[in-house]
Design a protein around this motif. Sequence first.
Motif: not given
Length: 191
Positions: A105-106, A112-115, A118-119, A121-122, A125
Amino acid sequence: MTTLIVVGVIVVLLLFVVVGAYNRLVALDQTANQSFADIDVQLKQRQDLIPNLIETVKGYAAHEKGTLDAVIQARNAATSANSVNDKVQAENMLTGALGKLFALSEAYPDLKANTNFLQMQADLSDIENKLAAARRFFNNAVSEFNAIRRQFPTVLFAGMVGFGTDKPFFDVGKGERATMNAAPPTVNFQA
């Protein structure tokens, strides 16, 4: 007569010791089994999140088929694993494949900016944190079971009542341990 009473008291005391030790083994075995079931719940949540994560990444990095296929294969192996050792091995493979996916994703700033990404990924985690806690609890329960199973007088009869072997720990595996011992990643805010 007094000899018979002394022998009877000794037999009753030995019986209490054996029954107490057996009941302790059963309780510790149950605790370890329950704590592994807690790990299974977290693993299932992680496995359920992965198809959506892959679909999101496909939209941005479809030509990274090798990485995506590796994650899919690792997920399939993880969902079909049955024993503790098989699950440990499969989950370690899945963790490695997910690490490569997130590293990928880097290279894609839009991904990387896709919501959604990101969600997810969170969420992943959060699941990983819960998994770490569940593994610690499981490994503690296994450690306690294994220690009691090896202690005297339990060691004398544990094998005869079905508790003859140690329970395996849910560890991070050799590959993950090597990664943990490697140099920490560098952070660069100039990108």
